[in-house]
Design a protein around this motif. Structure first.
Motif, PDB file in Angstrom:
ATOM      1  N   VAL A   1      -7.072   2.447   5.453  1.00 38.05           N
ATOM      2  CA  VAL A   1      -6.232   3.644   5.456  1.00 38.05           C
ATOM      3  C   VAL A   1      -6.796   4.636   4.452  1.00 38.05           C
ATOM      4  O   VAL A   1      -7.141   4.277   3.321  1.00 38.05           O
ATOM      5  N   HIS A   2      -6.908   5.881   4.907  1.00 36.00           N
ATOM      6  CA  HIS A   2      -7.362   6.967   4.031  1.00 36.00           C
ATOM      7  C   HIS A   2      -6.286   8.051   4.060  1.00 36.00           C
ATOM      8  O   HIS A   2      -5.969   8.607   5.107  1.00 36.00           O
ATOM      9  N   PHE A   3      -5.727   8.303   2.875  1.00 35.56           N
ATOM     10  CA  PHE A   3      -4.591   9.227   2.729  1.00 35.56           C
ATOM     11  C   PHE A   3      -5.109  10.446   1.966  1.00 35.56           C
ATOM     12  O   PHE A   3      -5.603  10.314   0.843  1.00 35.56           O
ATOM     13  N   PHE A   4      -5.010  11.644   2.572  1.00 35.18           N
ATOM     14  CA  PHE A   4      -5.639  12.831   1.980  1.00 35.18           C
ATOM     15  C   PHE A   4      -4.713  14.035   2.108  1.00 35.18           C
ATOM     16  O   PHE A   4      -4.161  14.285   3.190  1.00 35.18           O
ATOM     17  N   VAL A   5      -4.531  14.764   0.989  1.00 38.65           N
ATOM     18  CA  VAL A   5      -3.744  16.011   0.978  1.00 38.65           C
ATOM     19  C   VAL A   5      -4.726  17.175   0.862  1.00 38.65           C
ATOM     20  O   VAL A   5      -5.434  17.289  -0.151  1.00 38.65           O
ATOM     21  N   PRO A   6      -4.834  18.046   1.882  1.00 41.29           N
ATOM     22  CA  PRO A   6      -5.727  19.205   1.762  1.00 41.29           C
ATOM     23  C   PRO A   6      -5.358  20.067   0.569  1.00 41.29           C
ATOM     24  O   PRO A   6      -4.175  20.178   0.213  1.00 41.29           O
ATOM     25  N   PRO A   7      -6.343  20.691  -0.094  1.00 37.99           N
ATOM     26  CA  PRO A   7      -6.052  21.481  -1.310  1.00 37.99           C
ATOM     27  C   PRO A   7      -5.021  22.565  -1.085  1.00 37.99           C
ATOM     28  O   PRO A   7      -4.202  22.838  -1.963  1.00 37.99           O
TER      29      PRO A   7
ATOM     30  N   ALA B   1       0.833  -1.200   0.000  1.00 39.86           N
ATOM     31  CA  ALA B   1       0.000   0.000   0.000  1.00 39.86           C
ATOM     32  C   ALA B   1       0.871   1.255   0.000  1.00 39.86           C
ATOM     33  O   ALA B   1       0.546   2.250  -0.660  1.00 39.86           O
ATOM     34  N   PHE B   2       1.982   1.215   0.748  1.00 38.26           N
ATOM     35  CA  PHE B   2       2.897   2.364   0.771  1.00 38.26           C
ATOM     36  C   PHE B   2       3.451   2.626  -0.631  1.00 38.26           C
ATOM     37  O   PHE B   2       3.575   3.778  -1.058  1.00 38.26           O
ATOM     38  N   THR B   3       3.774   1.558  -1.357  1.00 37.52           N
ATOM     39  CA  THR B   3       4.257   1.722  -2.735  1.00 37.52           C
ATOM     40  C   THR B   3       3.211   2.406  -3.599  1.00 37.52           C
ATOM     41  O   THR B   3       3.519   3.320  -4.374  1.00 37.52           O
ATOM     42  N   GLU B   4       1.949   1.974  -3.475  1.00 32.06           N
ATOM     43  CA  GLU B   4       0.882   2.595  -4.252  1.00 32.06           C
ATOM     44  C   GLU B   4       0.722   4.073  -3.880  1.00 32.06           C
ATOM     45  O   GLU B   4       0.485   4.927  -4.732  1.00 32.06           O
ATOM     46  N   GLU B   5       0.839   4.387  -2.580  1.00 30.24           N
ATOM     47  CA  GLU B   5       0.737   5.787  -2.151  1.00 30.24           C
ATOM     48  C   GLU B   5       1.855   6.617  -2.769  1.00 30.24           C
ATOM     49  O   GLU B   5       1.633   7.752  -3.226  1.00 30.24           O
ATOM     50  N   MET B   6       3.068   6.094  -2.788  1.00 30.91           N
ATOM     51  CA  MET B   6       4.195   6.833  -3.359  1.00 30.91           C
ATOM     52  C   MET B   6       3.999   7.065  -4.859  1.00 30.91           C
ATOM     53  O   MET B   6       4.283   8.144  -5.376  1.00 30.91           O
ATOM     54  N   ILE B   7       3.516   6.030  -5.562  1.00 30.31           N
ATOM     55  CA  ILE B   7       3.248   6.183  -7.003  1.00 30.31           C
ATOM     56  C   ILE B   7       2.182   7.238  -7.224  1.00 30.31           C
ATOM     57  O   ILE B   7       2.283   8.090  -8.115  1.00 30.31           O
ATOM     58  N   LEU B   8       1.137   7.210  -6.387  1.00 26.52           N
ATOM     59  CA  LEU B   8       0.042   8.178  -6.504  1.00 26.52           C
ATOM     60  C   LEU B   8       0.555   9.595  -6.281  1.00 26.52           C
ATOM     61  O   LEU B   8       0.273  10.505  -7.070  1.00 26.52           O
ATOM     62  N   LEU B   9       1.326   9.815  -5.213  1.00 28.13           N
ATOM     63  CA  LEU B   9       1.841  11.152  -4.919  1.00 28.13           C
ATOM     64  C   LEU B   9       2.793  11.626  -6.002  1.00 28.13           C
ATOM     65  O   LEU B   9       2.762  12.790  -6.413  1.00 28.13           O
ATOM     66  N   ALA B  10       3.665  10.752  -6.475  1.00 27.30           N
ATOM     67  CA  ALA B  10       4.658  11.138  -7.479  1.00 27.30           C
ATOM     68  C   ALA B  10       4.006  11.539  -8.792  1.00 27.30           C
ATOM     69  O   ALA B  10       4.548  12.363  -9.537  1.00 27.30           O
TER      70      ALA B  10
ATOM     71  N   GLY C   1       1.036  13.017  -9.050  1.00 29.88           N
ATOM     72  CA  GLY C   1       0.112  14.130  -8.878  1.00 29.88           C
ATOM     73  C   GLY C   1      -1.163  13.800  -8.148  1.00 29.88           C
ATOM     74  O   GLY C   1      -2.005  14.679  -7.941  1.00 29.88           O
ATOM     75  N   GLY C   2      -1.371  12.544  -7.740  1.00 24.24           N
ATOM     76  CA  GLY C   2      -2.567  12.188  -6.992  1.00 24.24           C
ATOM     77  C   GLY C   2      -2.535  12.761  -5.581  1.00 24.24           C
ATOM     78  O   GLY C   2      -1.466  13.017  -5.016  1.00 24.24           O
ATOM     79  N   ARG C   3      -3.690  12.964  -4.997  1.00 24.96           N
ATOM     80  CA  ARG C   3      -3.757  13.593  -3.676  1.00 24.96           C
ATOM     81  C   ARG C   3      -4.643  12.835  -2.686  1.00 24.96           C
ATOM     82  O   ARG C   3      -4.847  13.312  -1.576  1.00 24.96           O
ATOM     83  N   GLU C   4      -5.193  11.669  -3.074  1.00 24.65           N
ATOM     84  CA  GLU C   4      -6.051  10.930  -2.141  1.00 24.65           C
ATOM     85  C   GLU C   4      -5.951   9.450  -2.451  1.00 24.65           C
ATOM     86  O   GLU C   4      -5.893   9.039  -3.614  1.00 24.65           O
ATOM     87  N   TYR C   5      -5.897   8.651  -1.386  1.00 24.41           N
ATOM     88  CA  TYR C   5      -5.786   7.198  -1.534  1.00 24.41           C
ATOM     89  C   TYR C   5      -6.603   6.538  -0.428  1.00 24.41           C
ATOM     90  O   TYR C   5      -6.621   7.014   0.712  1.00 24.41           O
ATOM     91  N   CYS C   6      -7.265   5.439  -0.762  1.00 19.14           N
ATOM     92  CA  CYS C   6      -8.040   4.700   0.235  1.00 19.14           C
ATOM     93  C   CYS C   6      -7.890   3.213  -0.065  1.00 19.14           C
ATOM     94  O   CYS C   6      -7.972   2.804  -1.232  1.00 19.14           O
TER      95      CYS C   6
END
Length: 964
Positions: free
Chosen positions: A546-552, A513-522, A524-529
């Protein structure tokens, strides 16, 4: 020089009429007194700074002025009487004969450099000019010569040339245009090339077209330009002029001219000289400044902010904008009438603050922003923000402040509300029943940007090929805060305890899941669940959502990220149980050898294929009526009564035997089991039908064979018991033997390493030292011998060279037996040295990288065994792979140390290679496997011909750790 030449010519003309009368002055030679006053001529020529002489037709001086005589350092009598070859070098005499005299005879002047000899005998370079003087008949009578030092001339010439070059550079490279225009007809004597940049017309066009400049003047300025031209022609100049011009491209330009009038000897104006400058940018700036000033006036009159200038130390206003009335409620007139009004406007609680601020201003100390409360005329208390700058005089004494004051009451109220909201957020954060994490990913964002600058686009593939990059990403995640629910969820007592043991929390699922989060952030993604597993500090595996969220507002920097973890372990366990149950029922129903029927509300809701096979009927025609009619008539009433009783009594289950008549007319015996179930949320009955027809047929045969079978079973059971006892004993003995083998192998490897260490030490301390002593003696063998045969010397050198190679080989063998880098630099440093040595000796690149091993205290046996395994692997690559690159990675991945060794060589068939190695008694790979097993690890080799080779080794950290 022209006036001197004219004087000389008259003098020469007079001298041509002189006869051989004696001179009254020795410097004049034979000059008749009635022809000219000799003293007057002498004084006139001596007064000249230029060295000059009057010579006869043979170039012998008949008169020389003081400057000329000083060049030679000789009196006139010496110059006249001395032989010319004594005062002139041979080269000058040749120059006289070959160039000067022929030029004089032809009536041409001659100029050039030559040498003279001074009274001290020194040769001196001079530059002279010879001018012939003829009588009325054209015969040469005298020669007038001038002379100056060659170095003086060259210096003047260089200065003149440099000045001319500087002038040319200035005129051609300055942005200004220099010009000279005739006032008579408007033609140009000179205009510099930069005129084309200003007007668009070339230098040649201005020369060819008189008054071209006037054609560039706009019509609305033509009368003014004509008036200025008339003034110039009258000799009057204003010196500076500004006017617009139309550029050749149609754009309007503004120019500035500085002009002076040039006059002739009679004082008449003849030309205008000047410099023309393009001031279009300045003019536009001035227009913009005027517009800005107008805008400023509008803003100061329209905005609710106030602008002011306050004198120091008087405390009176030089300027106060009209908006002060909207700001404070008091008019400009009220402030003008009462200079101390501003002090009363300040809120009483802030007057000491203002007094301190005023004292700071008097000392020249200032802050860029001041915030305070003031009282509006209406009595309302408001907030003001004041930005000021301090002005000082030449001595550094404060004289005034200028600034702007803004009503920030609403902002202050918003800030107070924001503080209250932040406090509420903290309370909600800490006391939330859901696990919350606040993270700062600023450094991670910078790392992603750096990777993108390197051209990385496919981050999934990048992380797959570079697992160490994920470890780098994990190290860049900064956990700012966690709440109480997080501690409870993960079994930690304090935040410090949890943050210090985060590696224990992660599992393979969470790393994925951490790998997917890193790919998402790299990307341009800003939310993962997603749902992943975590491990509590007690070692229990739990499921979390796990809910990963970057405020705008933090999307560009990733400086704040909110992560929530919701414990879904009970649900996941229930789902797993349900899925297992459903899967079992489905598989059992579809593949069961028994018939399965579900009844609900008098209808058949489900029948499996086996039921149709048992009844020998098509599945589509089987319904409740068909099933009842198929029951044997003798059993039908019994079965129906049993079903009614089960329904009325609420029995959980019933079991009975029943006969049916199949579709082909055959009779079959079935056992029927019925129990209540829930089907689509409602009550139903599940029936299980087992075909026991063959059982019934064989029942009697089974009964007959029962006694015989019992006897056989008893006998076989006894035999199996005995065999089981033997097998158990054998298994125990084999286990003990395996443990002894493992222990012996470990001791053998340890003894082997100790023996290597002893041999290495003996080779290095004894053999190498003895060989070094022998080599030293060989090198100094013939030092005391004055005469040694060359052949003997060559033999000695050859022996010394062989000894040198032997010493190097002994040391290489010693270092190979016991690598010193392992004790000096540790495991990682020793492996880096090994890889560098291999890369330098063989034609392939070795890429080595290790991460996460810094905090692992390894046992020395583990270090030497890991070193030997990697050493054996790189040796195999060097000998057999034919690779151009090898990659070695060592990564801590709790609870193991992972070692990955890859090459891009030719690869091989693993089974064939192992068989060949066994036949050739090569134990390299087997040795690696044995060393891995010593620490409870596993090793896997993956290779195919043409695809390279990959070796994966996993060693438990616990087994490799240092033992106290």
């Amino acid at each position: 020089m022209n006036s001197v030449t004219s004087f000389d010519y008259h003098t020469f003309h007079t001298l041509t009429e002189m006869k051989n009368s004696s001179p009254s002055s020795p410097q004049l030679g034979r000059l008749p007194e009635h022809a000219v006053n000799p003293r007057l001529v002498e004084q006139m020529l001596d007064a000249l700074d230029m060295a000059m002489a009057i010579r006869d037709e043979h170039l012998v001086p008949v008169f020389a002025n003081q400057a000329f005589r000083e060049f030679y350092g000789m009196p006139m009598e010496y110059l006249q009487d001395k032989r010319q070859d004594l005062i002139l070098p041979e080269s000058t005499l040749g120059l006289y004969a070959n160039e000067v005299l022929p030029a004089m005879a032809a009536g041409r002047a001659w100029e050039g450099a030559y040498a003279i000899r001074t009274a001290t005998g020194e040769l001196r370079e001079v530059r002279g000019r010879f001018i012939p003087v003829r009588d009325d008949s054209g015969a040469l009578t005298h020669v007038v010569s001038t002379m100056r030092g060659a170095s003086d001339y060259e210096q003047v010439r260089k200065v003149l040339t440099q000045t001319e070059r500087h002038l040319t550079f200035l005129t051609e490279n300055t942005s200004d245009c220099l010009f000279r225009v005739r006032l008579s007809d408007g033609s140009y004597d000179y205009v510099s090339p930069t005129v084309q940049n200003i007007t668009g017309y070339s230098q040649q066009e201005f020369y060819a077209t008189p008054k071209l400049f006037r054609r560039l003047v706009p019509d609305d300025w033509m009368d003014t330009v004509k008036m200025w031209w008339r003034e110039l022609r009258e000799g009057n100049t204003r010196y500076e002029y500004e006017l617009p011009l139309m550029h050749r491209n149609g754009n309007r330009r503004w120019i500035h001219q500085r002009i002076r009038v040039s006059r002739d000897d009679a004082g008449k104006p003849v030309a205008a000289e000047g410099i023309l400058t393009d001031i279009t940018d300045r003019h536009m700036t001035e227009d913009a400044l005027a517009a800005a000033q107008k805008s400023l006036n509008f803003i100061s009159n329209s905005t609710s902010d106030i602008f002011f200038r306050l004198r120091i130390p008087e405390g009176t206003y030089d300027y106060l904008s009209p908006s002060v009335e909207r700001f404070s409620g008091y008019t400009l007139e009220e402030y003008a009438a009462d200079p101390r009004l501003i002090k009363r406007v300040i809120h009483p609680d802030w007057r000491d603050y203002f007094q301190k601020t005023w004292e700071d201003l008097l000392r020249g100390e200032i802050r860029p922003v001041y915030e305070f409360q003031y009282v509006h005329k209406s009595g309302e208390v408001r907030w003001a923000s004041q930005r000021v700058i301090l002005h000082k005089d030449e001595d550094g004494t404060p004289i005034a402040i200028e600034g702007m004051a803004t009503n920030v009451t609403e902002r202050k109220a918003a800030e107070e509300a924001a503080r209250e909201n932040a406090q509420r957020f903290r309370v909600l954060f800490e006391d939330s029943p859901i696990s919350l994490w606040e993270e700062d990913l600023t450094d991670l964002k910078a790392y992603f940007d750096a990777l993108k600058d390197r051209g990385i686009e496919d981050f999934r593939e990048f992380f797959r090929q570079n697992p160490e990059a994920l470890a780098r990403c994990a190290s860049l995640v900064k956990v700012v805060n966690i709440n109480k629910a997080t501690l409870t969820l993960l079994g930690a007592r304090t935040k410090e305890e949890l943050l210090g043991n985060l590696e224990k929390v992660l599992t393979e699922s969470s790393m994925a899941a951490f790998t997917e989060e890193m790919i998402l952030l790299a990307t341009g993604g800003r939310e993962y669940c997603g749902e992943i597993t975590h491990r509590t500090l007690d070692g229990e595996i739990i499921w979390v959502m796990v809910h990963f969220f970057v405020p705008p507002e933090y999307a560009d920097t990733l400086s704040r990220v909110i992560v929530s973890l919701l414990d879904v372990t009970p649900r996941k366990r229930a789902e797993e149980a349900l899925m297992d149950s459903e899967e079992r029922y489905r598989v059992l129903a579809e593949n069961s050898q028994d018939g399965v029927i579900v009844f609900q509300d008098g209808d058949v809701r489900y029948i499996n294929e086996r039921t149709a096979a048992i009844f020998e009927r098509d599945l589509s025609v089987l319904d409740q009526n068909t099933l009842i009619s198929s029951i044997h008539p003798e059993d039908r009433d019994h079965i129906l009564a049993l079903a009614d009783q089960m329904k009325s009594d609420g029995k959980e289950a019933s079991f009975t035997s029943v006969r049916i008549i199949t579709g082909t007319g055959r009779t079959r015996w079935l056992t029927s089991t019925a129990k209540p179930i829930m089907w689509d949320g409602r009550e139903a009955q599940l029936g299980i039908l087992t075909d026991v027809t063959r059982h019934k047929i064989l029942e009697r045969e089974l009964l007959r064979a029962h006694v015989e079978m019992e006897n056989r079973i008893k006998k076989r059971t006894a035999e199996l018991s005995e065999a089981n006892v033997r097998l158990k004993a054998e298994a125990e003995e084999r286990g003990k033997a395996q443990e002894r083998i493992l222990s012996l192998t470990q001791q053998l490897i340890r003894i082997q390493e100790d023996e290597r260490q002893r041999i290495s030490r003996d080779l290095h301390d004894n053999v190498a030292q003895d060989l070094s002593s022998i080599m030293l003696k060989m090198e100094t063998l013939f030092d005391d011998q004055s005469c040694v045969n060359d052949e003997l010397m060559d033999r000695g050198r050859n022996v010394a060279e062989i000894l040198h190679k032997a010493i190097a080989s002994v040391r290489d063998i010693a270092y190979g037996l016991r690598p010193p880098a392992l004790e000096q630099f540790g495991l990682v440093g020793a492996l880096e040295t090994l890889c560098q040595d291999v890369a330098s000796k063989h034609s392939y690149v070795v890429d080595f990288f290790a991460t996460g091993l810094e905090d692992i205290q390894m046992d020395y046996d583990a270090e030497i065994n890991i070193y030997r395994m990697i050493q054996e692997a790189v040796r195999n690559i060097s000998r057999h792979a034919g690779a151009s690159k090898a990659t070695i990675r060592m990564v801590k991945s709790h609870p193991d140390i992972l070692i990955r060794i890859e090459d891009n060589g030719r690869g091989f068939n693993l089974d064939q290679r192992l068989e060949k190695a066994a036949a050739e008694k090569r134990m390299g790979v087997r040795s690696m496997e044995e060393r891995t097993r010593l620490f409870g690890g596993v090793m896997e080799i993956q290779s195919l011909p043409g695809t390279g080779t990959r070796v994966l080794i996993k060693i438990p950290i616990e087994k490799a750790g240092r033992r106290e």
